[in-house]
Design a protein around this motif. Structure first.
Motif, mmCIF file in Angstrom:
data_model
loop_
_atom_site.group_PDB
_atom_site.id
_atom_site.type_symbol
_atom_site.label_atom_id
_atom_site.label_comp_id
_atom_site.label_asym_id
_atom_site.label_seq_id
_atom_site.Cartn_x
_atom_site.Cartn_y
_atom_site.Cartn_z
ATOM 1 N N LEU A 130 -3.711 -16.602 11.675
ATOM 2 C CA LEU A 130 -3.260 -15.854 10.506
ATOM 3 C C LEU A 130 -3.528 -14.366 10.688
ATOM 4 O O LEU A 130 -2.714 -13.533 10.289
ATOM 5 C CB LEU A 130 -3.935 -16.360 9.228
ATOM 6 C CG LEU A 130 -3.576 -15.587 7.958
ATOM 7 C CD1 LEU A 130 -2.087 -15.689 7.653
ATOM 8 C CD2 LEU A 130 -4.399 -16.084 6.785
ATOM 9 N N GLY A 131 -4.664 -14.007 11.292
ATOM 10 C CA GLY A 131 -4.954 -12.595 11.547
ATOM 11 C C GLY A 131 -3.904 -11.960 12.436
ATOM 12 O O GLY A 131 -3.446 -10.835 12.190
ATOM 13 N N GLY A 132 -3.489 -12.664 13.475
ATOM 14 C CA GLY A 132 -2.426 -12.152 14.341
ATOM 15 C C GLY A 132 -1.108 -12.035 13.603
ATOM 16 O O GLY A 132 -0.355 -11.072 13.797
ATOM 17 N N ALA A 133 -0.812 -13.009 12.746
ATOM 18 C CA ALA A 133 0.420 -12.961 11.960
ATOM 19 C C ALA A 133 0.410 -11.786 10.980
ATOM 20 O O ALA A 133 1.444 -11.147 10.765
ATOM 21 C CB ALA A 133 0.620 -14.276 11.215
ATOM 22 N N LEU A 134 -0.741 -11.493 10.404
ATOM 23 C CA LEU A 134 -0.842 -10.337 9.508
ATOM 24 C C LEU A 134 -0.547 -9.034 10.249
ATOM 25 O O LEU A 134 0.155 -8.158 9.727
ATOM 26 C CB LEU A 134 -2.230 -10.285 8.861
ATOM 27 C CG LEU A 134 -2.501 -11.310 7.770
ATOM 28 C CD1 LEU A 134 -3.992 -11.378 7.462
ATOM 29 C CD2 LEU A 134 -1.715 -10.978 6.518
ATOM 30 N N ALA A 137 3.248 -9.025 11.005
ATOM 31 C CA ALA A 137 4.024 -8.808 9.780
ATOM 32 C C ALA A 137 3.900 -7.365 9.295
ATOM 33 O O ALA A 137 4.850 -6.827 8.717
ATOM 34 C CB ALA A 137 3.568 -9.772 8.693
ATOM 35 N N SER A 138 2.776 -6.726 9.547
ATOM 36 C CA SER A 138 2.627 -5.333 9.108
ATOM 37 C C SER A 138 3.626 -4.426 9.821
ATOM 38 O O SER A 138 4.173 -3.503 9.202
ATOM 39 C CB SER A 138 1.198 -4.842 9.355
ATOM 40 O OG SER A 138 0.948 -4.655 10.735
ATOM 41 N N VAL A 139 3.893 -4.698 11.078
ATOM 42 C CA VAL A 139 4.880 -3.901 11.812
ATOM 43 C C VAL A 139 6.275 -4.127 11.239
ATOM 44 O O VAL A 139 7.051 -3.183 11.059
ATOM 45 C CB VAL A 139 4.842 -4.251 13.318
ATOM 46 C CG1 VAL A 139 5.938 -3.544 14.070
ATOM 47 C CG2 VAL A 139 3.482 -3.911 13.903
ATOM 48 N N VAL A 140 6.587 -5.369 10.912
ATOM 49 C CA VAL A 140 7.898 -5.686 10.341
ATOM 50 C C VAL A 140 8.051 -5.053 8.964
ATOM 51 O O VAL A 140 9.095 -4.473 8.653
ATOM 52 C CB VAL A 140 8.089 -7.221 10.266
ATOM 53 C CG1 VAL A 140 9.350 -7.583 9.512
ATOM 54 C CG2 VAL A 140 8.109 -7.814 11.658
ATOM 55 N N VAL A 141 7.017 -5.120 8.149
ATOM 56 C CA VAL A 141 7.075 -4.548 6.799
ATOM 57 C C VAL A 141 7.185 -3.026 6.864
ATOM 58 O O VAL A 141 7.956 -2.416 6.113
ATOM 59 C CB VAL A 141 5.839 -4.984 5.974
ATOM 60 C CG1 VAL A 141 5.706 -4.178 4.693
ATOM 61 C CG2 VAL A 141 5.928 -6.470 5.661
ATOM 62 N N ALA A 142 6.464 -2.405 7.769
ATOM 63 C CA ALA A 142 6.535 -0.945 7.885
ATOM 64 C C ALA A 142 7.893 -0.492 8.404
ATOM 65 O O ALA A 142 8.471 0.472 7.894
ATOM 66 C CB ALA A 142 5.434 -0.436 8.806
ATOM 67 N N GLY A 143 8.407 -1.168 9.415
ATOM 68 C CA GLY A 143 9.664 -0.738 10.021
ATOM 69 C C GLY A 143 10.890 -1.152 9.254
ATOM 70 O O GLY A 143 11.825 -0.367 9.100
ATOM 71 N N LEU A 156 -4.719 -3.870 8.135
ATOM 72 C CA LEU A 156 -6.180 -3.820 7.991
ATOM 73 C C LEU A 156 -6.766 -5.198 7.713
ATOM 74 O O LEU A 156 -7.843 -5.532 8.221
ATOM 75 C CB LEU A 156 -6.569 -2.824 6.900
ATOM 76 C CG LEU A 156 -6.303 -1.348 7.247
ATOM 77 C CD1 LEU A 156 -6.596 -0.460 6.040
ATOM 78 C CD2 LEU A 156 -7.124 -0.919 8.444
ATOM 79 N N SER A 157 -6.048 -6.016 6.936
ATOM 80 C CA SER A 157 -6.512 -7.389 6.692
ATOM 81 C C SER A 157 -6.538 -8.190 7.987
ATOM 82 O O SER A 157 -7.509 -8.901 8.274
ATOM 83 C CB SER A 157 -5.597 -8.092 5.683
ATOM 84 O OG SER A 157 -5.587 -7.419 4.465
#
Length: 170
Positions: A130-134, A137-143, A156-157
């Motif tokens: 889950l940490g790796g997925a977070l 996903a942060s890169v996808v959400v930002a881009g 950060l999570s």
């Protein structure tokens, strides 16, 4: 087109509508990808986490790692929970979390001789996917979604979970 309207006004309106449709499509597709990444992280973690977190009725005990071969280590199992029985040999996955000669608190998967680390270190280690997925996903959400604050929160999570898990298993 209304005869009194110039052609450029209708073209501009159509262009705005198509830009809005493309923007909505990008946001929807990126949102679906981000949710799928997070779902995959939870799914990948839950296979191990359910045994480590929900220990009621499971065989709990300790294993002293006596030998390692390939990606598996093994050793004798000493029970600490009611209903658990001692076993001459159980297997635990060799990773950064397991070393030969050390004793670990474990939970056995039901009906098998597979041991999983338990306690805080085991719980944190189980949620590493889950940490790796977070982080991903942060890169996808930002881009794709351009939600930088949400992306920073996800990143950060994820980084915090991975760091705490790494420190806990040492």
């Amino acid at each position: 087109m209304i005869p009194a309207m110039p052609a450029s006004a209708s073209n501009a309106r159509a262009r705005r509508a198509s830009v809005s449709a493309v923007r909505f499509g990008r946001v929807a597709a990126t949102g679906v990808v981000a949710v799928l990444i997070l779902f995959a992280g939870v799914w990948g973690s839950w296979g191990t986490a359910q045994h480590v977190m929900l220990t009621k009725g499971r065989e709990r005990g300790t294993v002293e790692v006596t030998s390692c071969a390939g990606d598996r280590c093994s050793g004798p199992f000493r029970p600490v929970s009611a209903g658990a029985r001692a076993r001459a040999r159980v297997e635990i996955a060799q990773s950064v979390a397991v070393r030969k000669g050390r004793t670990y608190d474990v939970v056995l998967k039901p009906g098998t001789a597979d041991a999983l680390r338990s306690g805080p270190a085991g719980v944190l280690y189980a949620w590493v996917p889950l940490g790796g997925a977070l982080l991903l996903a942060s890169v996808v959400v930002a881009g794709g979604l351009r939600l930088t604050r949400v992306a920073w929160g996800l990143a950060l999570s994820g980084a915090g979970l991975l760091t705490v898990a790494f420190v806990a298993v040492r």
